[in-house]
Enzyme design. Structure first.
Site, short mmCIF file in Angstrom:
data_model
loop_
_atom_site.label_atom_id
_atom_site.label_comp_id
_atom_site.label_asym_id
_atom_site.label_seq_id
_atom_site.Cartn_x
_atom_site.Cartn_y
_atom_site.Cartn_z
N ARG A 81 0.84 -1.20 0.00
CA ARG A 81 0.00 0.00 0.00
C ARG A 81 0.88 1.26 0.00
NH1 ARG A 81 -5.28 -0.64 0.29
NH2 ARG A 81 -6.16 -2.63 1.01
N GLY A 123 -6.29 4.47 -4.49
CA GLY A 123 -4.98 5.05 -4.15
C GLY A 123 -3.96 4.84 -5.25
N THR A 124 -4.01 3.64 -5.84
CA THR A 124 -3.07 3.29 -6.91
C THR A 124 -3.24 4.24 -8.10
OG1 THR A 124 -3.20 0.98 -6.22
CG2 THR A 124 -2.37 1.42 -8.46
N ASP A 146 -13.98 -3.62 -3.66
CA ASP A 146 -14.93 -2.58 -3.22
C ASP A 146 -15.77 -2.00 -4.35
OD1 ASP A 146 -12.54 -1.16 -0.86
OD2 ASP A 146 -13.84 -2.92 -0.75
N ARG A 181 -32.10 -16.88 15.81
CA ARG A 181 -31.21 -15.78 16.17
C ARG A 181 -31.21 -14.66 15.11
NH1 ARG A 181 -25.95 -19.36 18.05
NH2 ARG A 181 -26.33 -19.31 20.30
N TYR A 291 -10.87 -11.09 5.50
CA TYR A 291 -9.99 -11.29 4.34
C TYR A 291 -10.36 -12.50 3.51
CZ TYR A 291 -7.49 -7.50 6.34
OH TYR A 291 -7.20 -6.26 6.82
#
Ligand code: F6P
Length: 367
Positions: A81, A123-124, A146, A181, A291
């Site tokens: 990153r 970001g890349t 994402d 539940r 992950y």
């Protein structure tokens, strides 16, 4: 061998950056097999994302390196990153010294690159845009589970993660029903809620919470109580990791983290589960899928998208068309200027058809 065509680009570097995902190796294979076989280019593989380019960690990629990787998860090049333009105090400059951008430009030249192909997320592509403004030739391929990159209809990695998340939700249905539940599952998506929204609809979630729609806990508990009154003995709540309550969305990030540390949990699922159980008395359990969503082999859809984007990148290289991000648009593969995704995140619009789809089948979105 393929029918060779003339190419403006003789040699390019390729790197993978940011979170890994299924489909990265399919994209690497697409770019490299087309470039090597059709255009007779040379390929330099760069290890560990931009960090490898800063340190000059590179090797020749040949056709044989692209064999057997179509269905392999992760990235054969490794990733990081690293954000070279992120100004750090000299003390944190790390082993590369202060000026990472100068190191990148220097190695780009030393490696004899005509272009740098980067596979990554927001970001890349922001780094790619700034490197272009520094005079490098750069091409981007949109990768992330994402699906939050502006300029493309879809990113590769998203469909594979969607299948994993939907399978997990399906599995939670059987255990929720057996125990009467409420099961809360947290999916990835810190800024944008595409994965939680799509997996929530695909998995039949009764409540779907995404970062773009701050939630009202009373709306959630009211919806769950109504389900119980209607005889539904269990419920499934799908939460994006970046989902926030209305109150939390009004807080500064640092204050939120402090508040969570003192009162509850950094995990959205555990916060929501705790409040549901406290306010409804319903037995509630939380699962953070984490992950797992980024692991394993790519779906067929992602293999096709990644391979198509890869070969399209090779065509751009051959034509000497740089400063672009390959994109999916209206079912076809095209490209957009790198300024389009740079510095941006593609959020789920409140009026997106998938939000309406969820509401139309009676899903609560926290409002
Ligand atoms: O960017 C993709 C992503 O998986 C996000 O959904 C998630 O919040 C983040 O990466 C996790 O980052 P890291 O792999 O650095 O822990």
């Amino acid at each position: 061998m393929g029918n060779f065509r003339p190419s403006v680009t003789r040699r390019f570097g390729i790197l993978t950056s940011g979170g890994d995902c299924p489909g990265l190796n399919a994209a690497i294979r697409g770019v490299c097999r087309a470039a090597l076989s059709r255009y007779d280019m040379k390929v330099t593989g760069i290890a560990g994302g931009y960090r490898g380019l800063i340190g000059g960690d590179a090797r020749e990629l040949r056709l044989e390196d692209c064999s057997g990787i179509l269905t392999r998860g992760g990235t054969i090049l490794g990733t990081s990153r690293e954000k070279p333009f992120k100004t750090e105090p000299a003390a944190n400059a790390g082993e590369f010294g202060v000026d990472k951008v100068a190191a990148i430009k220097d190695n780009y030249r030393k490696l004899g690159l005509d272009c740098l192909v980067v596979l990554g997320g927001n970001g890349t592509h922001t780094t790619a845009y700034h490197l272009m403004r520094e005079g490098l030739n750069v091409l981007g391929l949109p990768k992330t589970i994402d699906n939050d990159i502006v300029g493309t209809d879809r990113t590769f990695g998203f469909n594979s993660a969607l299948a994993i998340a939907t399978d997990a939700i399906d599995r939670l249905h059987t255990t929720a029903q057996s125990h009467n539940r409420v099961m809360v599952i947290e999916l990835m998506g810190n800024k944008a809620g595409w994965l939680a929204l799509y997996a929530g609809v695909a998995g039949g979630g009764d409540v779907i919470l995404i970062p773009e729609i701050p939630y009202d806990m009373k709306s959630i508990t009211g919806h769950l109580k109504k389900r119980a009154e209607d005889g539904k003995s269990f419920s499934i709540v799908v939460v994006a990791e970046g989902a926030l309550s209305v109150e939390e969305s009004g807080m500064e990030k640092k204050d939120r983290k402090k508040y969570w540390a003192e009162t509850s949990s950094p995990s959205a699922a555990y916060r929501v589960a705790r409040e549901i159980e406290a306010e409804t008395g319903m037995e509630t359990r939380a699962t953070v899928l984490g992950y797992v969503q980024r692991g394993g082999i790519p779906s067929a859809t992602d293999r096709i998208l990644a391979t198509s984007m890869g070969t399209a990148a090779a065509d751009l290289l051959a034509r000497g068309e740089y400063g672009r991000m390959v994109a999916l648009s209206g079912g076809g593969i095209t490209s957009v200027d790198l300024s389009v995704p740079a510095e941006k995140v593609k959020f789920v619009p409140r009026d997106h058809f998938m939000v309406n789809t969820a509401l139309s089948v009676g899903t609560c979105v926290g409002e």
